[in-house]
Design a protein around this motif. Structure first.
Motif, PDB file in Angstrom:
ATOM      1  N   LYS A 201      -9.814  -8.961  -2.847  1.00 29.26           N
ATOM      2  CA  LYS A 201     -11.202  -8.727  -2.480  1.00 29.26           C
ATOM      3  C   LYS A 201     -11.456  -8.934  -0.984  1.00 29.26           C
ATOM      4  O   LYS A 201     -10.933  -9.868  -0.384  1.00 29.26           O
ATOM      5  CB  LYS A 201     -12.112  -9.665  -3.283  1.00 29.26           C
ATOM      6  CG  LYS A 201     -13.595  -9.392  -3.126  1.00 29.26           C
ATOM      7  CD  LYS A 201     -14.407 -10.298  -4.038  1.00 29.26           C
ATOM      8  CE  LYS A 201     -15.889 -10.001  -3.944  1.00 29.26           C
ATOM      9  NZ  LYS A 201     -16.688 -10.868  -4.850  1.00 29.26           N
ATOM     10  N   ASP A 202     -12.260  -8.044  -0.410  1.00 26.20           N
ATOM     11  CA  ASP A 202     -12.692  -8.167   0.993  1.00 26.20           C
ATOM     12  C   ASP A 202     -11.509  -8.376   1.937  1.00 26.20           C
ATOM     13  O   ASP A 202     -11.529  -9.241   2.806  1.00 26.20           O
ATOM     14  CB  ASP A 202     -13.689  -9.321   1.155  1.00 26.20           C
ATOM     15  CG  ASP A 202     -14.945  -9.123   0.336  1.00 26.20           C
ATOM     16  OD1 ASP A 202     -15.324  -7.965   0.109  1.00 26.20           O
ATOM     17  OD2 ASP A 202     -15.542 -10.133  -0.088  1.00 26.20           O
TER      18      ASP A 202
ATOM     19  N   ASP B 138      -6.384   6.094   2.931  1.00 24.25           N
ATOM     20  CA  ASP B 138      -6.143   5.786   4.348  1.00 24.25           C
ATOM     21  C   ASP B 138      -4.645   5.676   4.625  1.00 24.25           C
ATOM     22  O   ASP B 138      -4.168   6.045   5.708  1.00 24.25           O
ATOM     23  CB  ASP B 138      -6.870   4.508   4.772  1.00 24.25           C
ATOM     24  CG  ASP B 138      -6.452   3.274   3.987  1.00 24.25           C
ATOM     25  OD1 ASP B 138      -5.944   3.405   2.859  1.00 24.25           O
ATOM     26  OD2 ASP B 138      -6.647   2.145   4.506  1.00 24.25           O
TER      27      ASP B 138
ATOM     28  N   PRO C 270       0.802  -1.234   0.000  1.00 23.17           N
ATOM     29  CA  PRO C 270       0.000   0.000   0.000  1.00 23.17           C
ATOM     30  C   PRO C 270       0.830   1.277   0.000  1.00 23.17           C
ATOM     31  O   PRO C 270       0.498   2.235  -0.715  1.00 23.17           O
ATOM     32  CB  PRO C 270      -0.832  -0.123   1.282  1.00 23.17           C
ATOM     33  CG  PRO C 270      -0.914  -1.587   1.542  1.00 23.17           C
ATOM     34  CD  PRO C 270       0.400  -2.142   1.098  1.00 23.17           C
TER      35      PRO C 270
ATOM     36  N   TYR D 186      -5.687  -1.949   6.885  1.00 18.62           N
ATOM     37  CA  TYR D 186      -5.584  -0.900   5.873  1.00 18.62           C
ATOM     38  C   TYR D 186      -5.854  -1.506   4.496  1.00 18.62           C
ATOM     39  O   TYR D 186      -5.818  -2.723   4.316  1.00 18.62           O
ATOM     40  CB  TYR D 186      -4.187  -0.270   5.883  1.00 18.62           C
ATOM     41  CG  TYR D 186      -3.899   0.576   7.103  1.00 18.62           C
ATOM     42  CD1 TYR D 186      -4.125   1.954   7.093  1.00 18.62           C
ATOM     43  CD2 TYR D 186      -3.416  -0.010   8.270  1.00 18.62           C
ATOM     44  CE1 TYR D 186      -3.885   2.728   8.221  1.00 18.62           C
ATOM     45  CE2 TYR D 186      -3.167   0.756   9.413  1.00 18.62           C
ATOM     46  CZ  TYR D 186      -3.403   2.125   9.374  1.00 18.62           C
ATOM     47  OH  TYR D 186      -3.170   2.882  10.488  1.00 18.62           O
ATOM     48  N   THR D 187      -6.101  -0.634   3.506  1.00 16.12           N
ATOM     49  CA  THR D 187      -6.284  -1.082   2.129  1.00 16.12           C
ATOM     50  C   THR D 187      -5.076  -1.930   1.719  1.00 16.12           C
ATOM     51  O   THR D 187      -3.937  -1.532   1.967  1.00 16.12           O
ATOM     52  CB  THR D 187      -6.417   0.119   1.175  1.00 16.12           C
ATOM     53  OG1 THR D 187      -7.478   0.959   1.636  1.00 16.12           O
ATOM     54  CG2 THR D 187      -6.718  -0.343  -0.246  1.00 16.12           C
TER      55      THR D 187
ATOM     56  N   ARG E 232      -8.344  -6.417   4.323  1.00 17.90           N
ATOM     57  CA  ARG E 232      -7.619  -5.304   4.920  1.00 17.90           C
ATOM     58  C   ARG E 232      -6.274  -5.851   5.370  1.00 17.90           C
ATOM     59  O   ARG E 232      -6.212  -6.886   6.041  1.00 17.90           O
ATOM     60  CB  ARG E 232      -8.371  -4.729   6.116  1.00 17.90           C
ATOM     61  CG  ARG E 232      -9.793  -4.295   5.820  1.00 17.90           C
ATOM     62  CD  ARG E 232      -9.856  -3.051   4.976  1.00 17.90           C
ATOM     63  NE  ARG E 232      -9.540  -1.855   5.754  1.00 17.90           N
ATOM     64  CZ  ARG E 232      -9.446  -0.640   5.225  1.00 17.90           C
ATOM     65  NH1 ARG E 232      -9.595  -0.469   3.915  1.00 17.90           N
ATOM     66  NH2 ARG E 232      -9.182   0.397   5.972  1.00 17.90           N
TER      67      ARG E 232
ATOM     68  N   ALA F 273      -1.679  -3.199  -4.016  1.00 17.59           N
ATOM     69  CA  ALA F 273      -2.278  -2.766  -5.283  1.00 17.59           C
ATOM     70  C   ALA F 273      -1.708  -3.546  -6.455  1.00 17.59           C
ATOM     71  O   ALA F 273      -0.502  -3.824  -6.503  1.00 17.59           O
ATOM     72  CB  ALA F 273      -2.011  -1.278  -5.500  1.00 17.59           C
TER      73      ALA F 273
ATOM     74  N   ALA G  11     -10.180  -1.631  -8.344  1.00 11.91           N
ATOM     75  CA  ALA G  11      -9.670  -0.632  -7.404  1.00 11.91           C
ATOM     76  C   ALA G  11      -9.449   0.686  -8.124  1.00 11.91           C
ATOM     77  O   ALA G  11      -9.290   0.730  -9.345  1.00 11.91           O
ATOM     78  CB  ALA G  11      -8.368  -1.122  -6.778  1.00 11.91           C
TER      79      ALA G  11
ATOM     80  N   ASP H  56      -8.673   4.668  -3.174  1.00 15.36           N
ATOM     81  CA  ASP H  56      -8.820   3.592  -2.186  1.00 15.36           C
ATOM     82  C   ASP H  56      -7.674   3.590  -1.177  1.00 15.36           C
ATOM     83  O   ASP H  56      -7.824   3.065  -0.070  1.00 15.36           O
ATOM     84  CB  ASP H  56      -8.877   2.227  -2.881  1.00 15.36           C
ATOM     85  CG  ASP H  56     -10.160   2.028  -3.676  1.00 15.36           C
ATOM     86  OD1 ASP H  56     -11.154   2.727  -3.388  1.00 15.36           O
ATOM     87  OD2 ASP H  56     -10.167   1.174  -4.583  1.00 15.36           O
ATOM     88  N   TRP H  57      -6.531   4.172  -1.563  1.00 15.16           N
ATOM     89  CA  TRP H  57      -5.356   4.167  -0.680  1.00 15.16           C
ATOM     90  C   TRP H  57      -5.188   5.470   0.087  1.00 15.16           C
ATOM     91  O   TRP H  57      -4.136   5.730   0.653  1.00 15.16           O
ATOM     92  CB  TRP H  57      -4.104   3.835  -1.497  1.00 15.16           C
ATOM     93  CG  TRP H  57      -4.021   2.368  -1.783  1.00 15.16           C
ATOM     94  CD1 TRP H  57      -3.386   1.411  -1.032  1.00 15.16           C
ATOM     95  CD2 TRP H  57      -4.640   1.665  -2.867  1.00 15.16           C
ATOM     96  NE1 TRP H  57      -3.570   0.164  -1.591  1.00 15.16           N
ATOM     97  CE2 TRP H  57      -4.332   0.282  -2.717  1.00 15.16           C
ATOM     98  CE3 TRP H  57      -5.422   2.052  -3.942  1.00 15.16           C
ATOM     99  CZ2 TRP H  57      -4.783  -0.685  -3.609  1.00 15.16           C
ATOM    100  CZ3 TRP H  57      -5.869   1.084  -4.829  1.00 15.16           C
ATOM    101  CH2 TRP H  57      -5.550  -0.262  -4.657  1.00 15.16           C
TER     102      TRP H  57
ATOM    103  N   LYS I 225      -7.307  -5.009  -6.540  1.00 20.27           N
ATOM    104  CA  LYS I 225      -6.758  -5.352  -5.240  1.00 20.27           C
ATOM    105  C   LYS I 225      -7.451  -6.614  -4.736  1.00 20.27           C
ATOM    106  O   LYS I 225      -8.474  -7.043  -5.278  1.00 20.27           O
ATOM    107  CB  LYS I 225      -6.940  -4.214  -4.230  1.00 20.27           C
ATOM    108  CG  LYS I 225      -8.382  -3.768  -3.994  1.00 20.27           C
ATOM    109  CD  LYS I 225      -8.422  -2.564  -3.057  1.00 20.27           C
ATOM    110  CE  LYS I 225      -9.794  -1.963  -2.899  1.00 20.27           C
ATOM    111  NZ  LYS I 225     -10.768  -2.839  -2.210  1.00 20.27           N
TER     112      LYS I 225
END
Length: 278
Positions: free
Chosen positions: A107-108, A263, A88, A209-210, A110, A213, A256, A260-261, A105
């Motif tokens: 799926k589902d 955060d 990330p 976190y996300t 963190r 990538a 993605a 999305d990044w 990215k």
């Protein structure tokens, strides 16, 4: 006559698309993977996935990685990979320069940093790590190093860091007793050799976190990226794709976009500023 022929060949060379061979219209792209594990292990896990994606997208994907995470960072900064799977923080940095653009990215998911210790060791709490030497993959390894070191700093735990090149090296070093603990992430810990994993336990886990990538170099044709993306998004819809995803502990892959990044951007990490400024 020779001059006309040379000019003609030069014109042909200039109009050949990015990463496409002159002999064939089939695109050939280098797909770089952050070396969280050994090159041989990454090749074992990902080469069948690249073959699957390539067959269905009409694109030949060439496996690539680097001998260490810092070297991978240098190659990303130079734009050496057509497509890259990067952590990330790497993405937020290399989106700025040379301009990698995320398109997918896990799926589902963190991403969470973990600190692992050897079973049976005297370490029971983070406070037991004061004045110890701890193992990490690399300074800018996001969850395995940045998040874990930040947690220790917030707890006012004075420690020394040694960087051992990959997540697998962290786990093996801790299992051998070379370090009391080390930093990693949940996915690579699940992927490590069971004989190593069975010797370790998770002492601490970060917030999520996300995740990593999948990002394309700005020079890659966007229609080609779209074809690759579509195949990746559909992998969980057939048995072969599900099996390949399970091998890397993915439930699926989802689309993605850059924001999305955000955060991760809010953490204001500046470890790679020198690289992205060129």
């Amino acid at each position: 006559m020779k001059l006309r022929l040379s000019i003609a060949l030069l014109i042909i060379a200039l109009v050949v698309p990015f990463s496409v061979t002159a002999e064939s219209s089939k695109p050939i792209l280098t797909f770089g993977l952050v070396p969280q594990q050994s090159a041989s292990r990454l090749a074992q896990l990902w080469s069948p996935i690249f073959k699957y994606i390539g067959k269905r997208s009409g694109v030949e994907l060439i496996f690539a990685t680097a001998p260490s995470i810092p070297e991978f960072e240098k190659r990303c900064a130079m734009g050496e990979y057509d497509i890259a799977y990067m952590n990330p923080y790497h993405y937020t940095a290399f989106h700025e320069n040379p301009g990698y653009e995320a398109f997918a990215k896990q799926k589902d998911k963190r991403i969470k940093g973990i600190i692992v210790a050897k079973k049976g060791s005297a370490v029971k709490d983070l406070q037991d790590l004061k004045h110890e030497v701890l193992a990490f993959p690399a300074p800018a390894a996001f969850a395995a190093s940045v998040l874990t070191r930040a947690k220790l700093a917030r707890e006012n735990i004075d420690f020394s860091a040694e960087y051992v090149r990959s997540h697998d090296s962290v786990y093996r070093s801790v299992a051998k007793g070379l370090y009391v603990v080390g930093g990693g992430i949940e996915r690579t810990f699940k992927n490590v050799d069971p004989s190593i994993q069975s010797q370790l336990y998770v002492l601490w886990k970060s917030k999520g976190y996300t995740p990593h990538a999948f990002a394309a170099h700005p020079g890659v044709d966007k229609t080609i990226v779209k074809r690759i993306q579509q195949v990746m998004l559909n992998m969980s819809q057939d048995e072969e794709g599900k099996r390949l995803l399970k091998n890397i502990n993915f439930k699926g892959i989802e689309a993605a976009k850059n924001k999305d990044w955000d955060d991760v951007r809010h953490l204001d990490i500046e470890l790679l500023e020198r690289l992205i400024q060129g």
